[in-house]
Design an enzyme around this catalytic site. Structure first.
Site, PDB file in Angstrom:
ATOM      1  N   ASN A   1     -10.954 -12.000 -19.315  1.00  0.00           N
ATOM      2  CA  ASN A   1     -11.902 -12.864 -17.679  1.00  0.00           C
ATOM      3  C   ASN A   1     -11.203 -13.697 -17.410  1.00  0.00           C
ATOM      4  O   ASN A   1     -10.460 -14.536 -18.104  1.00  0.00           O
ATOM      5  CB  ASN A   1     -13.318 -13.493 -17.766  1.00  0.00           C
ATOM      6  CG  ASN A   1     -13.458 -14.131 -16.322  1.00  0.00           C
ATOM      7  OD1 ASN A   1     -14.243 -13.364 -14.937  1.00  0.00           O
ATOM      8  ND2 ASN A   1     -13.392 -14.828 -16.204  1.00  0.00           N
ATOM      9  N   GLU A   2     -10.187 -12.942 -15.281  1.00  0.00           N
ATOM     10  CA  GLU A   2      -9.308 -14.000 -14.908  1.00  0.00           C
ATOM     11  C   GLU A   2      -7.718 -14.668 -15.943  1.00  0.00           C
ATOM     12  O   GLU A   2      -7.875 -15.725 -15.872  1.00  0.00           O
ATOM     13  CB  GLU A   2     -10.137 -15.359 -14.683  1.00  0.00           C
ATOM     14  CG  GLU A   2     -11.317 -15.091 -13.254  1.00  0.00           C
ATOM     15  CD  GLU A   2     -11.602 -16.032 -12.333  1.00  0.00           C
ATOM     16  OE1 GLU A   2     -11.509 -17.037 -12.593  1.00  0.00           O
ATOM     17  OE2 GLU A   2     -12.199 -15.661 -11.742  1.00  0.00           O
TER      18      GLU A   2
ATOM     19  N   ASN B   1     -13.722 -11.250  -9.523  1.00  0.00           N
ATOM     20  CA  ASN B   1     -14.352 -11.907  -8.631  1.00  0.00           C
ATOM     21  C   ASN B   1     -14.133 -12.321  -7.837  1.00  0.00           C
ATOM     22  O   ASN B   1     -12.687 -12.817  -7.722  1.00  0.00           O
ATOM     23  CB  ASN B   1     -13.984 -13.206 -10.053  1.00  0.00           C
ATOM     24  CG  ASN B   1     -14.583 -12.737 -11.215  1.00  0.00           C
ATOM     25  OD1 ASN B   1     -14.862 -11.842 -11.737  1.00  0.00           O
ATOM     26  ND2 ASN B   1     -13.503 -13.292 -12.151  1.00  0.00           N
TER      27      ASN B   1
ATOM     28  N   TYR C   1     -14.705 -20.570  -2.315  1.00  0.00           N
ATOM     29  CA  TYR C   1     -13.923 -21.294  -3.114  1.00  0.00           C
ATOM     30  C   TYR C   1     -12.610 -21.300  -1.258  1.00  0.00           C
ATOM     31  O   TYR C   1     -12.372 -21.916  -1.304  1.00  0.00           O
ATOM     32  CB  TYR C   1     -13.071 -20.852  -3.838  1.00  0.00           C
ATOM     33  CG  TYR C   1     -13.609 -21.599  -4.841  1.00  0.00           C
ATOM     34  CD1 TYR C   1     -14.221 -22.264  -4.635  1.00  0.00           C
ATOM     35  CD2 TYR C   1     -14.096 -20.414  -6.200  1.00  0.00           C
ATOM     36  CE1 TYR C   1     -14.573 -23.388  -6.609  1.00  0.00           C
ATOM     37  CE2 TYR C   1     -14.643 -20.726  -7.259  1.00  0.00           C
ATOM     38  CZ  TYR C   1     -14.914 -22.312  -6.999  1.00  0.00           C
ATOM     39  OH  TYR C   1     -15.694 -22.558  -8.532  1.00  0.00           O
TER      40      TYR C   1
END
Ligand code: GCB
Length: 754
Positions: A374-375, A430, A436
């Site tokens: 993830n990321e 994501n 954001y």
């Protein structure tokens, strides 16, 4: 036969102790599951206790389960743990989310003391080390003693159950292979295999000296997602001299699935859109030490919202939860915590955590993809070691599981052309456009662009979401943390994502607010508030019902804004979410009209005078709320950032001029704004490159990142930079605001609708 005893009760707990032979300090009596961060891991400040702690418990020989071999099974101790019997170290385990076992047979005496040292301090080789959630320390899942004969289904292999069931559909029939793993099988031993249906009828049976059994279930009853989550049971017994000496079992589902880059997810030959949520395994007041009823409540809420899928982020969850997913027909993305920052010394740990994840969860019908990371490219996607690590994991998964696919959650700013993106079978991103950075309208088009460029690569949305607390407004704005902006954001996202059927899965971040002790956002530190439901599971935010309206068949009407009673305006907007075609709204008993909405979102303008009782009706369904006319905004509805150096409402705004409350992209639209930013940019760059830590020095402000940053107000940007240790004092911020107040907004920005 094996004897299994749960040993959760009556442990002694010694906080902050590294030496098992010289325990010191206060001893607390605790029952498992237990976390020492239940309170300090959720109260903000990024100061929760991370260190070694020891759990001890004495056992008399007579209390141990009978068996020639005795194992202890720990279903989750975060993050590293070492097990001792009478001071002798027997095993070290790295990875806080999986089951592991230790053979204690040779240490058994009249009385023994088991000590488990658990440590959640930072290091450079066990994942996760950097992530947006609390790494709660503790033995936070069940612990068992298992007594078995010398010949038994293997207990030493990656915490696996010793039985592996592989059902593969062939037309209407299921070819089922059961493979078992046996320690010390003797000549003359045989294995009895039994498959039963849900009603307990025997479907297939065989006894042979073979560790594999193949059979065909004709016209198999399919495991068909939420529509019909039908499970069969498999049982294997070791037979010696006509009697069973050990036995294991598993449930399994007969199903086929495919992920098509155009059509999305196909279950048993039919399109089955995966639209759902992500889940973290913690809750308010108890951290990650969940009881069965907590897992049940979570699954019930996820069922209620109508989700067809869950991304079980960011690590392996409790077996019990995967079992519930099998039973309820939810389709699962399971993953390891290879997250945020690639650790050069962490490769071995990614491999062992992946092996445990697959070995322990192979039989779950609900799981369809294994998530590699993830990321992980926050510091860039070019690191050869990171790429090699991913190839190794991807190959490992394919070798260990021929029936499922690999996936990955890419960080928003990772360019879609990076070779890294192509590694797994299917990929997801994501994206937080509209929270954001960027705005809500950017989501659908970004995915269209990816889809057009890579039409053969299934693409999905692994995260998207927006924070909401008990703050309210009639003019929702990005970044305001109100329940109303979250509802608006999700309305927009639902319309964009649910109408793009090529998206193989979409997962809201997050179903529940969760503990992230380093967070200081929204006026309540220590939590990430992107949940559709609060962390105590007591309140379903309005956005929850927006999803329910699209996904659930259970008829309902929901009036939004029940916590937003006092309103200033003379005419106020009242929103209703429903999966019914028509909704009628009554104000103080009088109908103000009926509305239809194929989009399931119904908007009414309501005159706001005195106190009004609002009722929304559709057939026999109804929901009620109250609004009240006030002259001034109720201060309880307005966010006051706790611990913030400066709140947005303290910032002086001048007509036609910039202020800290303007978006970066608007400031950069002006020549003088650009010049002004160059100065700040310098400070950021300097701070990042001057930093001693590696992850910061490798940090590049890319084009994509700039685009994301464009959606933030300057004030928000400066507060988020705090996480990277770049801080501005109140005085500095006010001075910056003064500078901005001197810069005139160009005409196009002045005329822009805010
Ligand atoms: C992400 C991370 C997740 C965070 C989330 C957020 O992309 O994968 O762990 O919690 O963003 O809320 O910022």
């Amino acid at each position: 036969m094996r004897n299994i005893v749960k040993i959760n009760d009556g442990w002694n707990f010694y906080k902050n102790n590294a030496d098992v032979s010289a325990l010191s300090g206060e001893c607390e009596a605790v029952n498992l599951p237990h976390s020492w961060n239940a309170v300090d891991g959720q109260d903000g400040g990024n100061d929760y206790f991370r260190g070694p702690c020891v759990y001890t418990k004495k056992f008399a020989k007579a209390d141990l389960p009978e068996g020639e071999k005795v194992y202890i099974e720990i279903r989750g101790a975060n993050s590293s743990a070492e097990l001792f019997v009478d001071g002798k170290s027997l095993k070290v385990h790295h990875g806080g989310y999986s089951t592991w076992r230790v053979d204690i047979t040779d240490e058994i005496k009249e009385e023994i003391e088991i000590a488990i040292k658990v440590d959640n301090s930072a290091n450079d080789f066990v994942y996760p080390q950097m992530a947006d959630f609390t790494f709660y320390g503790g033995i936070y899942r069940d612990v068992y003693l298992i007594g078995v004969p010398a010949t038994h289904f293997d207990l030493d292999y990656y915490g696996a159950p010793g039985i592996k069931v592989t059902p593969v559909m062939d037309g209407a029939n299921a070819n089922v292979e059961i493979e078992v793993y046996i320690t010390d099988m003797a000549n003359g031993d045989a294995v009895k295999y039994t498959i039963t249906d849900k009603e307990g009828n025997i479907v297939a049976e065989s006894t042979a000296a073979d560790k594999k059994f193949n059979t065909v279930i004709e016209n198999a009853h399919l495991w068909n997602g939420r529509k019909d989550p039908y499970l069969y049971s498999a049982k294997a017994e070791i037979i010696r001299d006509g009697a069973a000496i050990d036995s294991v079992g598993a449930t399994f589902g007969c199903r086929s699935f495919k992920i098509d880059p155009e059509l999305g997810f196909i279950l048993n030959g039919e399109e089955y859109p995966l639209r759902g949520v992500s889940r973290h395994q913690d809750r308010w007041g108890i951290g990650n030490a969940l009881l069965p009823e907590h897992h049940e409540e979570d699954i019930d809420l996820i069922m209620e919202v109508g989700a067809t899928t869950i991304r079980l982020a960011h690590y392996q969850h409790d077996q019990y939860f995967y079992d519930l997913c099998d039973k309820k027909g939810l389709v699962i993305w399971a993953e390891i915590p290879y997250i945020s920052r690639h650790l050069p010394k962490g490769r071995e740990n990614t491999i062992s955590q992946m092996k445990e994840l697959i070995a322990q969860n192979y039989n779950h019908a609900s799981i369809v993809v294994w998530g590699l990371s993830n990321e992980i490219t926050m510091g860039g996607a070019g690191d050869p070691d990171l790429l090699e690590n991913h190839h190794i994991l991807n190959d490992l998964v394919h070798e260990w599981d021929k029936t499922r696919l690999t996936t990955m959650a890419c960080v928003s700013m990772c360019g879609m052309d990076e070779p890294y993106v192509q590694i797994p079978d299917v990929v997801s991103y994501n994206h937080y456009f509209g929270w954001y950075g960027g705005d809500t309208s950017m989501n659908g088009p970004w995915f269209d662009k990816f889809h057009a460029k890579y039409p053969n690569k299934p693409i999905g949305v692994s995260e998207y979401g927006c924070e909401a607390l008990n703050w309210h407004t009639s003019n929702p704005k990005q970044g305001d943390y109100t329940e109303e902006y979250q509802a608006y954001y999700h309305e927009e996202l639902i319309k964009q994502l649910f109408t793009r059927k090529y998206l193989w899965a979409t997962h809201v971040w997050n179903m529940f607010d969760f503990g992230a002790d380093a967070r200081a956002e929204g006026g309540e530190n220590g939590q990430n508030h992107k949940g559709l439901v609060t962390m105590d599971r007591k309140y379903k935010k309005d956005a929850f019902y927006a999803y329910k309206a699209w996904l659930s068949d259970e008829p309902f009407v929901h009036l939004c804004g029940k916590r937003y009673i006092d309103r200033v305006e003379d005419v106020t907007k009242v929103t209703v979410y429903s999966n019914q075609p028509e909704v009628e709204l009554f104000v103080n008993g009088e109908s103000i009209g009926k509305k239809q909405s194929p989009e399931h979102f119904f908007y009414f303008d309501v005159e706001n005078k005195g106190e009004s009782k609002i009722v929304a009706k559709s057939g026999d369904l109804k929901d009620e709320s109250v609004i009240r006319k006030v002259d001034e905004m109720n201060p309880d509805y307005v966010l006051k950032e706790k611990g913030a150096v400066l709140n947005w409402f303290d910032v002086e705004e001048k007509e036609g001029r910039y202020s800290l409350n303007d978006k970066m992209s608007d400031i950069l639209a002006s020549f003088w704004g650009k010049l002004w930013f160059a100065k700040i940019g310098l400070k950021i760059k300097k701070a990042l490159s001057g930093s001693k830590t590696k992850e910061k020095s490798g940090f590049e402000v890319s084009e994509d990142m700039m685009q994301m940053m464009g959606g933030f107000t300057v004030l928000r940007l400066t507060s988020l930079m705090g996480a990277l240790d770049i801080k501005w004092s109140k005085e500095e911020l006010l001075a910056m605001n003064k500078e901005l107040n001197r810069i005139r907004k160009p005409k196009k920005i002045r005329e822009k609708k805010q």
